[in-house]
Design a protein around this motif. Structure first.
Motif, PDB file in Angstrom:
ATOM      1  N   LYS A  66      -7.841  -0.218   3.309  1.00  0.00           N
ATOM      2  CA  LYS A  66      -8.706   0.381   4.324  1.00  0.00           C
ATOM      3  C   LYS A  66     -10.180   0.290   3.938  1.00  0.00           C
ATOM      4  N   ASP A 118      -8.884  -6.212  10.820  1.00  0.00           N
ATOM      5  CA  ASP A 118      -7.566  -6.075  10.196  1.00  0.00           C
ATOM      6  C   ASP A 118      -7.535  -4.919   9.197  1.00  0.00           C
ATOM      7  N   GLU A 160      -7.061  -1.549  10.945  1.00  0.00           N
ATOM      8  CA  GLU A 160      -5.807  -1.312  11.668  1.00  0.00           C
ATOM      9  C   GLU A 160      -5.042  -0.149  11.018  1.00  0.00           C
ATOM     10  N   PRO A 161      -4.364   0.672  11.821  1.00  0.00           N
ATOM     11  CA  PRO A 161      -3.623   1.812  11.266  1.00  0.00           C
ATOM     12  C   PRO A 161      -2.524   1.434  10.276  1.00  0.00           C
ATOM     13  N   ASP A 162      -1.907   0.267  10.451  1.00  0.00           N
ATOM     14  CA  ASP A 162      -0.812  -0.113   9.559  1.00  0.00           C
ATOM     15  C   ASP A 162      -1.261  -0.944   8.357  1.00  0.00           C
ATOM     16  N   SER A 163      -2.567  -1.114   8.176  1.00  0.00           N
ATOM     17  CA  SER A 163      -3.086  -1.879   7.032  1.00  0.00           C
ATOM     18  C   SER A 163      -2.918  -1.062   5.754  1.00  0.00           C
ATOM     19  N   HIS A 164      -2.452  -1.718   4.686  1.00  0.00           N
ATOM     20  CA  HIS A 164      -2.307  -1.011   3.409  1.00  0.00           C
ATOM     21  C   HIS A 164      -3.636  -0.915   2.650  1.00  0.00           C
TER      22      HIS A 164
END
Length: 80
Positions: free
Chosen positions: A78, A69, A72-76
């Protein structure tokens, strides 16, 4: 440590600081093997095979899902 498995490996401590906080908040039993020596001497990371995240085997799939998770590219948040 008998029931702990390695679920991820990192090169430097700054790469997993967010993950460490999440694991602590979720009360997951974990240890970052080689964390102290690599914090003191970062060049040892390659010689020691990096910093290994070890968790109790009952939590391994849960932690892998957290790592997935976070990547993921859309995770705020990283992982570096």
């Amino acid at each position: 440590m008998k029931h702990f498995v390695t679920v991820a490996t990192f090169t430097y401590p700054h790469e997993y600081i967010v993950l460490k906080s999440i694991l602590a908040d979720e009360n997951v039993p974990f240890i970052f093997e080689n964390e102290t020596i690599i914090s003191v001497s970062p060049f040892y990371s390659f010689a020691l095979g990096g910093i290994k995240l070890k968790v109790h085997k009952a939590y391994a799939d849960f932690v892998r899902e957290i790592i997935k998770d976070l990547n993921e590219p859309d995770s705020h948040l990283k992982l570096v």
